[in-house]
Each structure stands twice: as structure tokens, then as C-alpha cells.
Design an enzyme around this catalytic site. Structure first.
Site, PDB file in Angstrom:
ATOM      1  N   THR A 148     -65.386  62.707  -9.895  1.00 40.91           N
ATOM      2  CA  THR A 148     -63.795  63.370 -10.148  1.00 40.91           C
ATOM      3  C   THR A 148     -63.128  63.360  -8.911  1.00 40.91           C
ATOM      4  OG1 THR A 148     -65.205  64.867 -11.553  1.00 40.91           O
ATOM      5  CG2 THR A 148     -63.036  65.491 -10.732  1.00 40.91           C
ATOM      6  N   GLY A 187     -71.009  68.400  -6.231  1.00 40.92           N
ATOM      7  CA  GLY A 187     -71.878  69.034  -5.562  1.00 40.92           C
ATOM      8  C   GLY A 187     -72.635  68.865  -4.483  1.00 40.92           C
ATOM      9  N   GLU A 432     -69.423  67.700 -16.401  1.00 38.37           N
ATOM     10  CA  GLU A 432     -70.137  66.837 -17.303  1.00 38.37           C
ATOM     11  C   GLU A 432     -68.924  66.361 -18.389  1.00 38.37           C
ATOM     12  OE1 GLU A 432     -72.643  65.816 -15.207  1.00 38.37           O
ATOM     13  OE2 GLU A 432     -71.733  64.094 -16.452  1.00 38.37           O
TER      14      GLU A 432
HETATM   15  C1  LIG Z   1     -81.215  71.195 -15.712  1.00 34.76           C
HETATM   16  C2  LIG Z   1     -80.050  70.514 -15.369  1.00 34.76           C
HETATM   17  C3  LIG Z   1     -78.764  71.475 -16.043  1.00 34.76           C
HETATM   18  C4  LIG Z   1     -77.518  71.148 -15.598  1.00 34.76           C
HETATM   19  C5  LIG Z   1     -76.981  70.510 -14.264  1.00 34.76           C
HETATM   20  C6  LIG Z   1     -77.208  71.249 -13.034  1.00 34.76           C
HETATM   21  C7  LIG Z   1     -76.237  71.331 -12.184  1.00 34.76           C
HETATM   22  C8  LIG Z   1     -75.504  70.213 -12.113  1.00 34.76           C
HETATM   23  C9  LIG Z   1     -74.069  70.826 -11.995  1.00 34.76           C
HETATM   24  C10 LIG Z   1     -73.149  70.130 -12.023  1.00 34.76           C
HETATM   25  C11 LIG Z   1     -73.025  68.691 -12.620  1.00 34.76           C
HETATM   26  C12 LIG Z   1     -71.472  68.054 -12.895  1.00 34.76           C
HETATM   27  C13 LIG Z   1     -71.353  66.818 -12.492  1.00 34.76           C
HETATM   28  C14 LIG Z   1     -70.118  66.247 -13.215  1.00 34.76           C
HETATM   29  O1  LIG Z   1     -69.264  66.876 -13.674  1.00 34.76           O
HETATM   30  S1  LIG Z   1     -69.941  64.445 -13.048  1.00 34.76           S
HETATM   31  C15 LIG Z   1     -68.469  64.202 -13.510  1.00 34.76           C
HETATM   32  C16 LIG Z   1     -68.421  64.019 -15.062  1.00 34.76           C
HETATM   33  N1  LIG Z   1     -67.337  63.651 -15.494  1.00 34.76           N
HETATM   34  C17 LIG Z   1     -66.898  63.647 -16.708  1.00 34.76           C
HETATM   35  O2  LIG Z   1     -67.891  63.834 -17.604  1.00 34.76           O
HETATM   36  C18 LIG Z   1     -65.386  62.863 -16.995  1.00 34.76           C
HETATM   37  C19 LIG Z   1     -65.400  62.896 -18.622  1.00 34.76           C
HETATM   38  N2  LIG Z   1     -64.528  61.851 -19.132  1.00 34.76           N
HETATM   39  C20 LIG Z   1     -65.300  60.839 -19.703  1.00 34.76           C
HETATM   40  O3  LIG Z   1     -66.560  61.030 -19.919  1.00 34.76           O
HETATM   41  C21 LIG Z   1     -64.582  59.407 -20.385  1.00 34.76           C
HETATM   42  O4  LIG Z   1     -63.545  59.275 -19.550  1.00 34.76           O
HETATM   43  C22 LIG Z   1     -63.923  59.964 -21.742  1.00 34.76           C
HETATM   44  C23 LIG Z   1     -63.609  61.263 -21.871  1.00 34.76           C
HETATM   45  C24 LIG Z   1     -65.295  59.837 -22.625  1.00 34.76           C
HETATM   46  C25 LIG Z   1     -62.876  58.990 -22.209  1.00 34.76           C
HETATM   47  O5  LIG Z   1     -63.197  57.830 -21.879  1.00 34.76           O
HETATM   48  P1  LIG Z   1     -62.508  56.414 -21.842  1.00 34.76           P
HETATM   49  O6  LIG Z   1     -62.762  55.308 -21.151  1.00 34.76           O
HETATM   50  O7  LIG Z   1     -60.919  56.756 -21.989  1.00 34.76           O
HETATM   51  O8  LIG Z   1     -62.966  56.197 -23.299  1.00 34.76           O
HETATM   52  P2  LIG Z   1     -62.314  56.188 -24.671  1.00 34.76           P
HETATM   53  O9  LIG Z   1     -61.145  55.196 -24.884  1.00 34.76           O
HETATM   54  O10 LIG Z   1     -62.080  57.550 -25.219  1.00 34.76           O
HETATM   55  O11 LIG Z   1     -63.438  55.435 -25.622  1.00 34.76           O
HETATM   56  C26 LIG Z   1     -63.900  54.292 -25.458  1.00 34.76           C
HETATM   57  C27 LIG Z   1     -65.137  54.143 -26.138  1.00 34.76           C
HETATM   58  O12 LIG Z   1     -66.408  54.407 -24.948  1.00 34.76           O
HETATM   59  C28 LIG Z   1     -67.198  55.161 -25.860  1.00 34.76           C
HETATM   60  N3  LIG Z   1     -67.797  56.013 -24.929  1.00 34.76           N
HETATM   61  C29 LIG Z   1     -67.170  56.943 -23.891  1.00 34.76           C
HETATM   62  N4  LIG Z   1     -68.150  57.471 -23.116  1.00 34.76           N
HETATM   63  C30 LIG Z   1     -69.243  57.115 -23.232  1.00 34.76           C
HETATM   64  C31 LIG Z   1     -70.508  57.110 -22.741  1.00 34.76           C
HETATM   65  N5  LIG Z   1     -70.870  58.177 -21.779  1.00 34.76           N
HETATM   66  N6  LIG Z   1     -71.605  56.398 -23.324  1.00 34.76           N
HETATM   67  C32 LIG Z   1     -71.291  55.626 -24.277  1.00 34.76           C
HETATM   68  N7  LIG Z   1     -69.896  55.362 -24.796  1.00 34.76           N
HETATM   69  C33 LIG Z   1     -69.014  55.884 -24.474  1.00 34.76           C
HETATM   70  C34 LIG Z   1     -66.308  55.990 -26.608  1.00 34.76           C
HETATM   71  O13 LIG Z   1     -67.257  56.515 -27.781  1.00 34.76           O
HETATM   72  C35 LIG Z   1     -65.460  54.925 -27.393  1.00 34.76           C
HETATM   73  O14 LIG Z   1     -66.208  54.146 -28.359  1.00 34.76           O
HETATM   74  P3  LIG Z   1     -65.461  53.324 -29.328  1.00 34.76           P
HETATM   75  O15 LIG Z   1     -66.530  52.735 -30.153  1.00 34.76           O
HETATM   76  O16 LIG Z   1     -64.844  54.676 -30.402  1.00 34.76           O
HETATM   77  O17 LIG Z   1     -64.194  52.566 -28.753  1.00 34.76           O
HETATM   78  C1  LIG Z   2     -68.946  73.718 -10.997  1.00 41.69           C
HETATM   79  C2  LIG Z   2     -68.443  72.189 -11.223  1.00 41.69           C
HETATM   80  C3  LIG Z   2     -69.441  71.273 -10.751  1.00 41.69           C
HETATM   81  C4  LIG Z   2     -68.684  69.934 -10.737  1.00 41.69           C
HETATM   82  N1  LIG Z   2     -69.614  68.883 -10.084  1.00 41.69           N
HETATM   83  C5  LIG Z   2     -69.204  67.619 -10.139  1.00 41.69           C
HETATM   84  C6  LIG Z   2     -69.702  66.571  -9.541  1.00 41.69           C
HETATM   85  O1  LIG Z   2     -71.000  66.689  -9.019  1.00 41.69           O
HETATM   86  N2  LIG Z   2     -69.306  65.332  -9.454  1.00 41.69           N
HETATM   87  C7  LIG Z   2     -68.009  65.025 -10.010  1.00 41.69           C
HETATM   88  O2  LIG Z   2     -67.769  64.019  -9.840  1.00 41.69           O
HETATM   89  N3  LIG Z   2     -67.562  65.940 -10.529  1.00 41.69           N
HETATM   90  C8  LIG Z   2     -67.929  67.422 -10.626  1.00 41.69           C
HETATM   91  N4  LIG Z   2     -67.216  68.250 -11.413  1.00 41.69           N
HETATM   92  C9  LIG Z   2     -65.713  67.962 -11.950  1.00 41.69           C
HETATM   93  C10 LIG Z   2     -66.014  67.898 -13.404  1.00 41.69           C
HETATM   94  O3  LIG Z   2     -66.602  66.948 -14.094  1.00 41.69           O
HETATM   95  C11 LIG Z   2     -64.560  68.011 -13.834  1.00 41.69           C
HETATM   96  O4  LIG Z   2     -63.997  69.285 -13.552  1.00 41.69           O
HETATM   97  C12 LIG Z   2     -64.440  67.960 -15.690  1.00 41.69           C
HETATM   98  O5  LIG Z   2     -64.991  66.639 -15.805  1.00 41.69           O
HETATM   99  C13 LIG Z   2     -62.986  68.083 -15.975  1.00 41.69           C
HETATM  100  O6  LIG Z   2     -62.152  67.447 -15.364  1.00 41.69           O
HETATM  101  P1  LIG Z   2     -60.688  68.090 -14.510  1.00 41.69           P
HETATM  102  O7  LIG Z   2     -61.203  69.260 -13.782  1.00 41.69           O
HETATM  103  O8  LIG Z   2     -59.905  66.942 -14.214  1.00 41.69           O
HETATM  104  O9  LIG Z   2     -59.866  68.845 -15.853  1.00 41.69           O
HETATM  105  P2  LIG Z   2     -58.802  68.189 -16.671  1.00 41.69           P
HETATM  106  O10 LIG Z   2     -59.163  66.648 -16.938  1.00 41.69           O
HETATM  107  O11 LIG Z   2     -57.423  67.888 -15.790  1.00 41.69           O
HETATM  108  O12 LIG Z   2     -58.486  68.922 -18.045  1.00 41.69           O
HETATM  109  C14 LIG Z   2     -57.875  70.200 -17.848  1.00 41.69           C
HETATM  110  C15 LIG Z   2     -57.690  70.443 -19.442  1.00 41.69           C
HETATM  111  O13 LIG Z   2     -56.979  69.689 -20.039  1.00 41.69           O
HETATM  112  C16 LIG Z   2     -57.635  69.445 -21.344  1.00 41.69           C
HETATM  113  N5  LIG Z   2     -57.729  67.540 -21.549  1.00 41.69           N
HETATM  114  C17 LIG Z   2     -57.806  66.975 -20.529  1.00 41.69           C
HETATM  115  N6  LIG Z   2     -57.678  65.490 -21.298  1.00 41.69           N
HETATM  116  C18 LIG Z   2     -57.477  65.965 -22.432  1.00 41.69           C
HETATM  117  C19 LIG Z   2     -57.449  64.857 -23.908  1.00 41.69           C
HETATM  118  N7  LIG Z   2     -57.372  63.870 -23.617  1.00 41.69           N
HETATM  119  N8  LIG Z   2     -57.152  65.675 -24.952  1.00 41.69           N
HETATM  120  C20 LIG Z   2     -57.300  67.026 -25.007  1.00 41.69           C
HETATM  121  N9  LIG Z   2     -57.297  67.724 -23.930  1.00 41.69           N
HETATM  122  C21 LIG Z   2     -57.405  67.276 -22.730  1.00 41.69           C
HETATM  123  C22 LIG Z   2     -59.242  69.780 -21.104  1.00 41.69           C
HETATM  124  O14 LIG Z   2     -59.857  69.807 -22.365  1.00 41.69           O
HETATM  125  C23 LIG Z   2     -59.150  70.774 -20.090  1.00 41.69           C
HETATM  126  O15 LIG Z   2     -58.973  72.080 -20.909  1.00 41.69           O
HETATM  127  C24 LIG Z   2     -67.706  69.702 -11.254  1.00 41.69           C
HETATM  128  C25 LIG Z   2     -66.844  70.619 -11.795  1.00 41.69           C
HETATM  129  C26 LIG Z   2     -67.293  72.009 -11.538  1.00 41.69           C
HETATM  130  C27 LIG Z   2     -66.469  73.053 -12.139  1.00 41.69           C
END
Ligand SMILES: CC/C=C\C/C=C\C/C=C\CCCC(=O)SCCNC(=O)CCNC(=O)[C@H](O)C(C)(C)COP(=O)(O)OP(=O)(O)OC[C@H]1O[C@@H](n2cnc3c(N)ncnc32)[C@H](O)[C@@H]1OP(=O)(O)O
Ligand SMILES: Cc1cc2nc3c(=O)[nH]c(=O)nc-3n(C[C@H](O)[C@H](O)[C@H](O)COP(=O)(O)OP(=O)(O)OC[C@H]3O[C@@H](n4cnc5c(N)ncnc54)[C@H](O)[C@@H]3O)c2cc1C
Length: 665
Positions: A148, A187, A432
Site C-alpha cells: 500500500t 506492519g 487486506e
Molecule cells: C491470524 C492472522 C490474522 C490476521 C492477520 C494479523 C495481522 C496482520 C495485520 C495486517 C495485515 C494487513 C496486510 C495488508 O493489508 S497488505 C495489502 C492488502 N491490499 C489489498 O488487499 C488490496 C486490495 N486490492 C486488490 O486486491 C485488487 O487490486 C482488487 C481490488 C482485487 C482489484 O484488482 P484489479 O487488478 O483491478 O482486478 P480486477 O480488474 O477487479 O479483476 C481482475 C481479475 O482478477 C481476479 N482477481 C483479483 N484479485 C485476485 C486474487 N487475489 N486472486 C485471484 N484472482 C484475483 C478478479 O476476480 C478478476 O477476475 P476476472 O476473471 O473477473 O477477470
Molecule cells: C491496521 C492496518 C494494517 C495494514 N497493514 C498493511 C501492510 O502490512 N501492508 C500493506 O501493504 N498495507 C497494509 N495496510 C493497508 C491496507 O491494505 C489498505 O488500507 C486497504 O487495502 C485499503 O486501501 P486504502 O487505505 O488506500 O483505502 P482506499 O482504497 O482509498 O478506500 C477508501 C474507501 O473507498 C472505497 N473504495 C475504494 N475503491 C473502490 C471501488 N473500486 N469501488 C467502491 N468503493 C471503493 C473503499 O471501500 C473504502 O471505503 C494496512 C492497513 C491498516 C488499517
């Protein structure tokens, strides 16, 4: 942290425990996945409880810096102990050791084992695994997952960090070209980690090939100083997560060897030629699918903790008009509305618990194929992990909050342990993949399933019902409201909603709207379809587990709890489809009956989770139920009570009372 001294058990709790209609211990074995696991978990809990190194005053009285520092110490001590005990390779033992040593205190090295190591496992070539994985598993290096950025979280393809290949030096140049491209949130990135998997846009031979992953060293391995070109730090206090240093990272033309691109699915050759080995580029997102499935289980565990506290408290807390002169005030658990609030949380907890197990099994069945490039079941796994992550964390946060409110004022006190649980669960709605966005991913998949069903194609097992023909709404006001009938109704609801939205979507397409525009037009409705689909999955998993219980008493109580879960879904989702007044009334009556039936088992159902006081860290949820004396002891530990007269009195209050101006002080 010290466990509260177990005093004589409050007779009101003893009385409730005696009402259990089933052997609680046997249900614990089911929840743990077998007696062997229960015994192992208890041994581990005992080890930590006896270890004075893990004892300290409540963290709630500490500053953030103290909390972070203590968390680093405990997290590393856990690793040392696991090594001494030869448990490092045992994920079950390691999980429970960490959980009891750091109850609801997110670990500064949590990202290392939740995302860094799994990413190395899933995204490295065999040779790269050899080089890095063992070092990571031995904790010789500590890593995080840096995806992110300030400007982009959800829209992954919009990430701005660049990794530009320089063939003359055979290095990648990692760069943050704008302020919005600074990594934000990972994190442990701020202070703890010395390595990161960095997600960046790959440029080679003048072309951009989209997001790829790179192993980047951030800090010197001996001095821990940040390396030249690396600017990183902590992002500051948050709503919760005080024990972890979520960080920022700016990369100023940092050079890494070519071999540091994670090359399982794609490769850049020494001359800069880009080669993609597998066609599905979403394999790069594999770690997220894994962590999303873990979040469902974590949400269930969060509810189990909150519900244990709130149910025990409801047994010992008296409040309200006595039923007759001289009688004691009623207990909270005697109020039907209180029973409803708590027992529906308990039902959600069991449902999510069992669903998370089915999802975990699906993930581990599909993953070996995916690693070999066979991705047939990846769309189903992605859709389910995304949707259930959203439903699980939404429910987790809502149920923990409901339990907190069920405890009145004490629920707002950190002494209850409930704010700590809530603040640990709530961010899972955002990280996530933000929950609404995740539901839209599931919805997108379901729309495609309808299309494929129309073409007569096969669907994955959890989507197969989408192929069935639309039928009239099953009647609920006729015969008995069995769990099977209710589940059938939820299946019918999910399909009806989906067909309705899909019909609407198709009419936009027929009006020549672009696919993406038509999708936006139905997106609000589609999130409800995704929820309905996931709830059906939870209900099915719940009922299957209830039926699988060999002991008829356990089977009976789980089936009743499952019926409560299903009925509550029918009633609360009545607006999505038209439910007749008589069907609705019938369901409401059935809920009332179930509350009366389940109430004697309320304590037994939460105590089957077998959560020791050390885990709950709750003054009001203690096993012995001696709440009030413990509450006073807790308050005495507040640093504000270190002296009778606080220094602010001399500094300000005395001046104020004497009519002096405070402005110059
Ligand atoms: C015990 C442990 C419990 C808890 C953990 C504890 C501590 C950890 C604490 C915090 C950890 C936090 C870590 C993070 O947050 S890391 C950052 C995470 N970020 C995200 O999750 C970002 C979210 N965004 C996305 O995943 C993608 O960008 C998207 C929203 C899915 C959109 O992607 P995009 O490339 O634009 O795709 P689409 O055009 O919408 O779809 C294309 C195609 O791809 C398929 N697709 C998308 N994602 C996946 C995937 N992961 N795997 C497989 N396929 C995927 C999608 O379905 C689509 O398919 P089509 O067939 O329809 O084309
Ligand atoms: C405690 C914590 C730990 C984290 N740890 C990690 C980490 O270890 N590594 C890492 O890489 N990231 C980490 N993140 C980041 C996290 O994965 C992002 O915050 C999350 O994916 C959301 O992205 P954003 O904050 O940019 O929100 P945005 O994408 O800006 O979203 C803001 C709002 O807009 C809405 N929105 C956005 N896009 C759309 C759409 N296409 N359609 C409709 N609504 C939409 C969402 O639903 C949301 O309510 C962490 C976040 C938190 C809070």
C-alpha cells in the site's frame, strides 16, 4: 500481565455451569479439531502462563512507546522459546504460543510470519527460496509486506513505486517518484524490520510490465541503521494497534541485484528481456488470498473472546426491578432481549468458526495446484476468501461491539478487555482489501457464474447452486422450521437476488452500456448478493458440522444454535426479498422459543471455547465471576493514582482557584 487470583467462584456462575445439557469438554475437542489438539494447546498455554518473563502490568496503563517496546521483547522471546522447545516448524503450536503470550496485542513481527514468509514461499523461484526462505524462517532477517502507498491501497494496479531494470549493472532501481508513492501502513516497517517485499511497477527495455515483487534490504543487518536511499519510520498513533509500528517507506533510487525480483511467475533476464512463466498475472496476489482466509478464523476467535466475557458477566450482573418484593434483582441473562443479543453473537461465532475451517481446507487443497500453475479453482477460492473475509470481519467487529455494549459502562472500560478485542478486530475490515471492495470482487465472480450457468458450463462446488432453475419461494409457515428448510430458503434467496441483479446488469449491457459501467450501476445491489452467497456458505458449514457431531446432545445444541443463526438471517434479510407476514411472524416466534431453549447452555457454549483468564485479560469476564473487587484492584493500578494529589493540581488547579491566569504557564 498477572492472571487475576482465582477466588471462590461466584455461585451464580456455578449455577449456570451446572445447567449445561451437553459435555462441554467434548465440544471443545470438536472446536480444536480433536482431543489431541486440545491437550497440546493447553500444554502450550500452561508453558506461557508459568513463564515469569511474559508477566507484566496491564498494557493499557502504558504509553505507546512502552507498549511497542514490550511487544518487541515478547514477540522475540516467543521466537526464542519456540526454538528452545523445537516448535518452530509446528504452525499449530507456534500459533497458540503467540496467541497466549500476546493476547490481542498485534505483534511487531506479525507481518513477517503472516505475509513476508508466505510471499517468499509462494513467489520465489526454487533457487530464491534456497537463498532467503531459511534465513527468514530462522529469523536471521525480519521482513514485512510493503504494497500500500499513500495514494493507492485498493487499486493495486495504480501503485506508483517503480523498479527499473538497468542491464549495465544487472540491478533494479527502486524509486518512489512522488509523495503519493510513499509506502504507507506496512506492519513492522517503521522500526522493526530490516527487509521488505516491495510491490512496484516493473520497467525493463522501455516497457512497463505491471506490478511485481522485489526483496529490498532496508536496514543494515548489524547496526539496524536504514541503508542509503531508504527513508522509513513509524506512521504515528492509530485507533488501535498500538503495539505495532505500521510504517512509511520512501525509496530514493535504491539499487538491488537482479536476482532480488521474486521470479516464480515471471523473470527479467540479464539483458533485460521480460519472460512471463504463467499466464494468470493474479498469482502475484496469492499471499492476500491466504491472509484473507486467516482473517475469517481470527474474526470468529475475536467473537469467542468477547462473547465469553459478556455471557459470564450477564450471569453475575444484577440490574433491574425484582420480580417480587425481597427477591434479588434480575440477572442480565434473564432478559430475553439480552439473550437475543448475546446468543446471536455466539451463533455467528460458531458459524464463522466452522466456515473458516472449510475455507482453510479449500485453500490448502487448491494451493499446490496453483503453485504448479493449474488455476481452475483459483477464481472460486479468491471469491470466497474475499467475501468471507468481508463478512467475517464485519460480523466480528459488530458482534464484539454488541458484546461490549451488553456490558454497559464496564464494557467501555479497558478493564473489560473488550476495547482491546474490538481494536484488534476492527482494522481487519480495512486491511487486506477494504470490505466493500472485497464484496464487489465476490459479486463480480457471481455475475460471471450466472453467465457461465446460462451457457451450460460447470461451476465450482460452492457456486453450483447458481445452475439450478429458479423455483417459487419455499414456504416457512407450513411444517417445522428445520435447519435444512431454512438453509434451503437462504439458497433460494441468494439465487433470486443474484438472478434479479444479473437481469438488471444484462439490460444495461443490452442498452449498450460498457461492462464496467453496467457493473457500477448494479454494484450496490451486488454487495448484498455477495453477502447472501457468503452467509449461505457459513450456514452450510455450520449445519454440516452440527450434523457431524457424534454425541447426540452436542448435535442437538449445535443444530439449535445453527437454527438461531439461520432464522436471524432470514428475519434480518427480509427486505432483500419479499417475505410474507405469516412467514416472518413464524420465524420471529421460532427465535423466541430458541432463546428459551438455548439460555441454559449459554455459559457452556462459550466455555467450550476454553479461553483461560490469561487470554481474556478481562476483569468482568473472569472464570471466577468475582467482578467488583477485581475492578477496584484494576483501577488502583492507574498511574493517575500513584499519588493522592496529582501534580496538575499544583501546576494549574490551585492557580485557577486563586484567580491567576493560566495563559503564561
Ligand atoms: C491470524 C492472522 C490474522 C490476521 C492477520 C494479523 C495481522 C496482520 C495485520 C495486517 C495485515 C494487513 C496486510 C495488508 O493489508 S497488505 C495489502 C492488502 N491490499 C489489498 O488487499 C488490496 C486490495 N486490492 C486488490 O486486491 C485488487 O487490486 C482488487 C481490488 C482485487 C482489484 O484488482 P484489479 O487488478 O483491478 O482486478 P480486477 O480488474 O477487479 O479483476 C481482475 C481479475 O482478477 C481476479 N482477481 C483479483 N484479485 C485476485 C486474487 N487475489 N486472486 C485471484 N484472482 C484475483 C478478479 O476476480 C478478476 O477476475 P476476472 O476473471 O473477473 O477477470
Ligand atoms: C491496521 C492496518 C494494517 C495494514 N497493514 C498493511 C501492510 O502490512 N501492508 C500493506 O501493504 N498495507 C497494509 N495496510 C493497508 C491496507 O491494505 C489498505 O488500507 C486497504 O487495502 C485499503 O486501501 P486504502 O487505505 O488506500 O483505502 P482506499 O482504497 O482509498 O478506500 C477508501 C474507501 O473507498 C472505497 N473504495 C475504494 N475503491 C473502490 C471501488 N473500486 N469501488 C467502491 N468503493 C471503493 C473503499 O471501500 C473504502 O471505503 C494496512 C492497513 C491498516 C488499517
Amino acid at each position: 500481565m498477572t492472571n487475576p487470583v482465582v477466588q471462590k467462584v461466584n455461585p451464580m456462575l456455578t449455577e449456570e455451569r451446572a445447567k449445561a445439557s451437553f459435555p462441554v469438554e467434548e465440544l471443545t475437542y470438536i472446536l480444536d479439531g480433536g482431543k489431541f489438539n486440545t491437550e497440546k494447546r493447553r500444554e502450550i498455554e500452561e508453558l506461557v502462563t508459568k513463564d515469569p518473563n511474559f508477566e507484566h502490568p496491564p498494557i493499557q496503563f502504558m504509553t505507546r512507546e512502552q507498549q511497542y517496546s514490550l511487544a518487541v521483547k515478547k514477540a522475540l522471546l516467543v521466537q526464542q522459546r519456540l526454538k528452545e522447545l523445537d516448535m518452530l516448524d509446528d504452525p499449530y503450536a507456534s500459533y497458540f504460543f503467540r496467541r497466549i503470550a500476546m493476547p490481542r496485542e498485534v505483534s511487531p513481527i506479525g507481518l513477517h510470519w503472516v505475509m513476508f514468509v508466505p510471499t517468499l514461499m509462494g513467489q520465489c523461484s526454487d533457487e530464491q527460496r534456497e537463498r532467503w526462505l531459511q534465513r527468514a524462517l530462522n529469523y536471521e532477517i525480519i521482513g514485512t509486506y510493503a504494497q500500500t502507498e499513500m495514494g493507492h491501497g485498493t487499486f493495486l494496479r495504480g501503485i506508483e513505486t517503480t523498479a527499473t531494470y538497468d542491464p549495465s549493472s544487472q540491478q533494479f532501481v527502486l524509486h518512489s517518484p512522488t509523495t503519493t508513492s510513499i509506502k504507507w501502513w506496512p506492519g513492522g516497517l517503521g522500526k522493526t524490520c530490516n527487509y521488505a517485499v516491495v510491490v512496484a511497477q516493473l520497467h525493463t527495455q522501455g516497457r512497463c510490465h505491471g506490478v511485481h515483487m522485489f526483496l529490498v534490504q532496508l536496514r543494515d543487518e548489524s547496526t539496524h541503521r536504514s541503508l542509503p536511499g531508504v527513508v522509513c519510520g513509524d506512521i504515528g498513533p492509530k485507533m488501535g494497534y498500538h503495539t505495532i509500528d505500521n510504517g512509511f517507506l520512501q525509496l530514493n533510487s535504491v539499487r538491488i541485484p537482479r536476482e532480488n525480483m521474486l521470479m516464480r511467475n515471471a523473470e527479467v533476464q540479464p539483458d533485460g528481456t521480460y519472460i512471463r512463466r504463467v499466464s494468470n498475472e493474479k498469482l502475484t496476489y496469492g499471499t492476500m488470498v491466504f491472509v484473507r482466509s486467516l482473517i475469517v478464523s481470527d474474526a470468529a476467535r475475536g467473537i469467542s473472546e468477547a462473547a465469553t466475557i459478556a455471557v459470564r458477566y450477564a450471569c453475575v450482573r444484577r440490574q433491574g426491578e425484582p420480580s417480587s418484593p425481597g427477591a434479588p434483582e434480575p440477572r442480565l441473562l434473564d432478559y430475553p432481549v439480552h439473550q437475543y443479543r448475546l446468543l446471536t453473537c455466539v451463533a455467528n461465532c460458531y458459524g464463522l468458526w466452522f466456515a473458516s475451517e472449510v475455507l482453510r481446507d479449500l485453500y490448502f487443497t487448491v494451493q499446490p495446484d496453483v503453485l504448479e500453475g493449474r488455476t481452475e479453482r483459483l477464481p472460486e477460492t479468491h471469491a470466497l476468501s474475499a467475501g468471507l473475509k468481508a463478512v467475517g470481519s464485519n460480523r466480528g467487529a459488530a458482534c464484539v461491539e454488541e458484546c461490549r455494549r451488553c456490558c454497559g459502562g464496564f464494557g467501555f472500560s479497558e478493564a473489560s478487555g473488550l476495547p482491546k478485542i474490538y481494536n484488534d478486530i476492527n482494522p481487519a475490515c480495512t486491511y487486506e482489501g477494504e470490505n466493500t471492495v472485497m464484496l464487489l470482487q465476490t459479486g463480480r465472480h457471481l455475475l460471471k457464474c450466472v453467465e457461465r450457468a446460462r451457457r451450460g458450463e460447470q461451476l465450482a462446488p460452492s457456486d453450483a447452486y447458481i445452475r439450478s432453475r429458479p423455483t417459487p419461494q419455499p414456504k416457512l409457515a407450513g411444517g417445522p422450521l428445520t435447519a435444512d428448510l431454512l438453509l434451503g430458503w437462504l439458497r433460494w434467496r441468494s439465487l433470486s437476488m443474484l438472478l434479479e441483479v444479473s437481469g438488471r446488469f444484462n439490460s444495461f449491457i443490452e442498452q449498450r452500456q460498457a461492462w464496467a459501467d453496467a457493473f457500477q450501476a448494479v454494484s450496490r445491489r451486488l454487495t448484498r448478493c455477495a453477502e447472501a452467497h457468503c452467509i449461505l456458505y457459513v450456514g452450510q458449514a455450520f449445519l454440516d458440522s452440527a450434523k457431524a457431531a457424534e454425541n447426540p446432545k452436542i448435535c442437538g445444541v449445535l443444530t439449535s444454535l445453527c437454527r438461531l443463526f439461520l432464522l436471524n438471517e432470514v428475519v434480518s434479510g427480509a427486505g432483500d426479498v419479499q417475505l410474507s407476514r405469516s412467514d416472518l411472524a413464524r420465524c420471529q416466534d421460532a427465535i423466541d422459543s430458541l432463546l428459551t431453549e438455548l439460555r441454559p447452555n449459554a455459559v457452556a457454549l462459550v466455555e467450550a471455547f476454553d479461553l483461560p483468564d490469561r487470554m481474556l485479560c478481562s476483569v468482568i469476564g473472569r472464570y471466577d465471576g468475582q467482578v467488583y473487587e477485581a475492578m477496584l484492584q484494576w483501577a488502583r493500578q492507574s498511574p493517575l493514582n500513584a499519588t493522592d494529589v496529582h501534580e496538575s493540581y499544583e501546576l494549574y488547579t490551585r492557580q485557577f482557584l486563586a484567580g491567576r491566569s493560566l495563559a503564561k504557564l
